[in-house]
Motif scaffolding. Structure first.
Motif, PDB file in Angstrom:
ATOM      1  N   LEU A 170       0.844  -1.200   0.000  1.00  0.00           N
ATOM      2  CA  LEU A 170       0.000   0.000   0.000  1.00  0.00           C
ATOM      3  C   LEU A 170       0.881   1.253   0.000  1.00  0.00           C
ATOM      4  N   LEU A 171       2.006   1.172   0.731  1.00  0.00           N
ATOM      5  CA  LEU A 171       3.019   2.225   0.728  1.00  0.00           C
ATOM      6  C   LEU A 171       4.384   1.563   0.652  1.00  0.00           C
ATOM      7  N   ASP A 172       5.402   2.290   0.204  1.00  0.00           N
ATOM      8  CA  ASP A 172       6.753   1.732   0.298  1.00  0.00           C
ATOM      9  C   ASP A 172       7.218   1.856   1.746  1.00  0.00           C
ATOM     10  N   MET A 173       8.357   1.252   2.068  1.00  0.00           N
ATOM     11  CA  MET A 173       8.811   1.228   3.451  1.00  0.00           C
ATOM     12  C   MET A 173       9.024   2.634   4.000  1.00  0.00           C
ATOM     13  N   ALA A 174       9.600   3.511   3.182  1.00  0.00           N
ATOM     14  CA  ALA A 174       9.844   4.871   3.652  1.00  0.00           C
ATOM     15  C   ALA A 174       8.532   5.583   3.966  1.00  0.00           C
ATOM     16  N   GLY A 175       7.542   5.438   3.085  1.00  0.00           N
ATOM     17  CA  GLY A 175       6.263   6.095   3.304  1.00  0.00           C
ATOM     18  C   GLY A 175       5.504   5.526   4.481  1.00  0.00           C
ATOM     19  N   ALA A 176       5.560   4.204   4.628  1.00  0.00           N
ATOM     20  CA  ALA A 176       4.864   3.557   5.739  1.00  0.00           C
ATOM     21  C   ALA A 176       5.478   3.950   7.076  1.00  0.00           C
ATOM     22  N   TRP A 177       6.815   3.904   7.145  1.00  0.00           N
ATOM     23  CA  TRP A 177       7.464   4.205   8.430  1.00  0.00           C
ATOM     24  C   TRP A 177       7.359   5.689   8.774  1.00  0.00           C
ATOM     25  N   ALA A 178       7.241   6.545   7.751  1.00  0.00           N
ATOM     26  CA  ALA A 178       7.078   7.972   8.016  1.00  0.00           C
ATOM     27  C   ALA A 178       5.824   8.251   8.845  1.00  0.00           C
ATOM     28  N   LEU A 179       4.812   7.392   8.727  1.00  0.00           N
ATOM     29  CA  LEU A 179       3.569   7.599   9.478  1.00  0.00           C
ATOM     30  C   LEU A 179       3.750   7.392  10.975  1.00  0.00           C
ATOM     31  N   VAL A 180       4.860   6.765  11.382  1.00  0.00           N
ATOM     32  CA  VAL A 180       5.118   6.577  12.812  1.00  0.00           C
ATOM     33  C   VAL A 180       6.401   7.279  13.254  1.00  0.00           C
ATOM     34  N   SER A 181       6.991   8.089  12.377  1.00  0.00           N
ATOM     35  CA  SER A 181       8.245   8.759  12.744  1.00  0.00           C
ATOM     36  C   SER A 181       8.241  10.227  12.314  1.00  0.00           C
ATOM     37  N   SER A 182       8.603  10.502  11.060  1.00  0.00           N
ATOM     38  CA  SER A 182       8.683  11.900  10.629  1.00  0.00           C
ATOM     39  C   SER A 182       7.315  12.576  10.579  1.00  0.00           C
ATOM     40  N   GLY A 183       6.269  11.816  10.242  1.00  0.00           N
ATOM     41  CA  GLY A 183       4.917  12.385  10.224  1.00  0.00           C
ATOM     42  C   GLY A 183       4.488  12.889  11.586  1.00  0.00           C
ATOM     43  N   PRO A 184       4.523  12.051  12.616  1.00  0.00           N
ATOM     44  CA  PRO A 184       4.184  12.529  13.962  1.00  0.00           C
ATOM     45  C   PRO A 184       5.073  13.680  14.426  1.00  0.00           C
ATOM     46  N   ALA A 185       6.358  13.654  14.047  1.00  0.00           N
ATOM     47  CA  ALA A 185       7.248  14.753  14.447  1.00  0.00           C
ATOM     48  C   ALA A 185       6.742  16.078  13.890  1.00  0.00           C
ATOM     49  N   ARG A 186       6.282  16.066  12.628  1.00  0.00           N
ATOM     50  CA  ARG A 186       5.753  17.295  12.032  1.00  0.00           C
ATOM     51  C   ARG A 186       4.476  17.740  12.736  1.00  0.00           C
ATOM     52  N   VAL A 187       3.605  16.795  13.061  1.00  0.00           N
ATOM     53  CA  VAL A 187       2.353  17.152  13.744  1.00  0.00           C
ATOM     54  C   VAL A 187       2.638  17.861  15.065  1.00  0.00           C
ATOM     55  N   LEU A 188       3.655  17.393  15.774  1.00  0.00           N
ATOM     56  CA  LEU A 188       3.995  17.962  17.080  1.00  0.00           C
ATOM     57  C   LEU A 188       4.953  19.142  16.984  1.00  0.00           C
ATOM     58  N   GLY A 189       5.454  19.436  15.780  1.00  0.00           N
ATOM     59  CA  GLY A 189       6.413  20.521  15.634  1.00  0.00           C
ATOM     60  C   GLY A 189       7.774  20.192  16.206  1.00  0.00           C
ATOM     61  N   LEU A 190       8.108  18.899  16.273  1.00  0.00           N
ATOM     62  CA  LEU A 190       9.404  18.461  16.804  1.00  0.00           C
ATOM     63  C   LEU A 190      10.400  18.357  15.656  1.00  0.00           C
ATOM     64  N   GLN A 191      11.207  19.366  15.486  1.00  0.00           N
ATOM     65  CA  GLN A 191      12.117  19.418  14.350  1.00  0.00           C
ATOM     66  C   GLN A 191      13.424  18.673  14.595  1.00  0.00           C
ATOM     67  N   ASP A 192      13.639  18.169  15.804  1.00  0.00           N
ATOM     68  CA  ASP A 192      14.909  17.532  16.139  1.00  0.00           C
ATOM     69  C   ASP A 192      14.872  16.008  16.040  1.00  0.00           C
ATOM     70  N   ARG A 193      13.781  15.444  15.550  1.00  0.00           N
ATOM     71  CA  ARG A 193      13.665  13.979  15.509  1.00  0.00           C
ATOM     72  C   ARG A 193      12.725  13.550  14.384  1.00  0.00           C
TER      73      ARG A 193
END
Length: 383
Positions: free
Chosen positions: A317-340
């Motif tokens: 449904l997604l590639d590995m990068a896109g799938a894992w982004a939903l539990v890593s870089s995506g949440p970081a953006r939602v919270l405004g956490l630019q360091d992780r």
């Protein structure tokens, strides 16, 4: 606090631009390094991924109140929560605590105890744990002092809920399970029913009270979201108040409205793992397919973010990068956490190491410190 100074070799590493590729990864001083650093550790046969950022989870309730009256030392319960978080690859966790008329472990007094315990153990844990307040909107008598309490509790993130059974209450009928709910809260069932009716009858006062409360919280820099939006109008109302995060929208209409306006959409990872909502709401898989998801949260089950991301990648449904982004870089953006959120140089050394064959968590590091390690991988670190 000492962080590791190491270079991992031989593993497949999920990098921001390249995706999942064979690469070396160095960390020192708690951050990812651009150049080789420290001793080399051979991680052949493992995957190295950004640490999971869990935007909303209440699975900690069973740790802090496994049985009524059983947990007298709240901080010990929070420490046991960290152990479960780390074992599931979570390096940043939002602990979603109710402030609800339900009482008991979801009551205002208990919420204060939870938030105080989180602050108390902050220097004793590796995982970054942050509090979230889930406020029931019809608790009108609690509005006046809430902003000050939120400041005292060091709560950066508030989500608004309304779980009153309005249809039943409008008909003056007792909702299902009322007696058990009342007894759990330590209330007489009849008094509990009267309280629910009173809150329902004051529904007309809620919108104005919410407008004023959200305006104050916005000036305090509190991040705000709504829970279980059902319509585009619901989302528009919350957006106007500054609540730009839509947690677990119940319908396609609400999710479409959030995406069209640029609001963040958080979905439940158990919904993905199960293949649908246990309440019959819109499927998270359908919303992800349409691009209506910024982040997946554990909701009530801490293993689910990892499992959901891996399942999305495995099914294509997604590639590995896109799938894992939903539990890593995506949440970081939602919270405004630019360091992780990614394994880029200069980012926090938050990462999870998975066995490539079983995809089970072998180790978790937060800020370059080990929060979890199990099995044969330990021998690689101590050679």
């Amino acid at each position: 606090m000492t962080s590791l100074n190491l270079t991992f070799t031989g593993a497949e590493v999920l990098l921001p631009e390249e995706g999942l590729v064979p690469a070396d990864l160095s960390l020192a001083g708690g951050v990812i390094q651009a150049d080789l650093a420290g001793r080399q550790v051979d991680l052949s046969g493992y995957l190295v991924l950004p640490g999971i950022i869990d935007l909303h989870g209440d699975g900690f309730e069973r740790h802090i109140a496994p049985r009524r009256g059983a947990m007298k030392q709240m901080d010990e319960g929070i420490l046991s929560v960290e152990a479960e978080l780390a074992a599931n690859g979570i390096t940043t966790a939002i602990l979603a605590q109710f402030h609800s008329w339900e009482g008991g472990v979801r009551g205002p007094e208990f919420a204060g105890q939870v938030f105080e315990a989180i602050a108390l153990v902050k220097d004793r844990v590796v995982t970054d744990m942050m509090p979230q307040l889930r406020f029931e909107t019809h608790m009108l008598d609690d509005y006046a002092g809430l902003p000050d309490r939120i400041t005292d509790w060091q709560v950066p993130y508030v989500v608004f809920n309304d779980h009153l059974p309005h249809d039943r209450l409008a008909e003056r009928r007792k909702p299902p399970r009322l007696t058990g709910q009342a007894l759990k809260a330590g209330r007489n069932p009849d008094k509990h029913f009267e309280m629910l009716l009173s809150m329902h009858d004051r529904s007309g006062e809620v919108p104005e009270a919410l407008d004023a409360l959200c305006a104050v919280l916005a000036t305090q820099g509190v991040r705000m979201g709504s829970h279980d939006d059902a319509t585009a109008q619901d989302r528009a109302i919350w957006r106007a108040r500054g609540a730009r995060i839509a947690e677990f929208p119940e319908t396609l209409e609400a999710a479409e409205a959030a995406r069209a306006a640029g609001d963040h959409i958080v979905l439940g990872s158990p919904n993905v793992v199960r293949g649908g909502s246990h309440k019959g709401n819109v499927s998270a898989l359908d919303l992800i397919t349409m691009g209506y998801c910024d982040a997946l949260a554990s909701d009530y089950h801490y293993p689910s973010p990892r499992r959901a991301a891996l399942m999305l990648a495995k099914t294509g449904l997604l590639d590995m990068a896109g799938a894992w982004a939903l539990v890593s870089s995506g949440p970081a953006r939602v919270l405004g956490l630019q360091d992780r959120g990614t394994l880029a140089p200069g980012q926090r050394a938050d990462l999870v190491i998975l066995d490539a064959d079983t995809q089970r968590v072998a180790a978790t590091l937060a800020g370059g410190r080990v929060s979890y390690m199990s099995g044969d991988i330990a021998a690689r670190f101590v050679r």
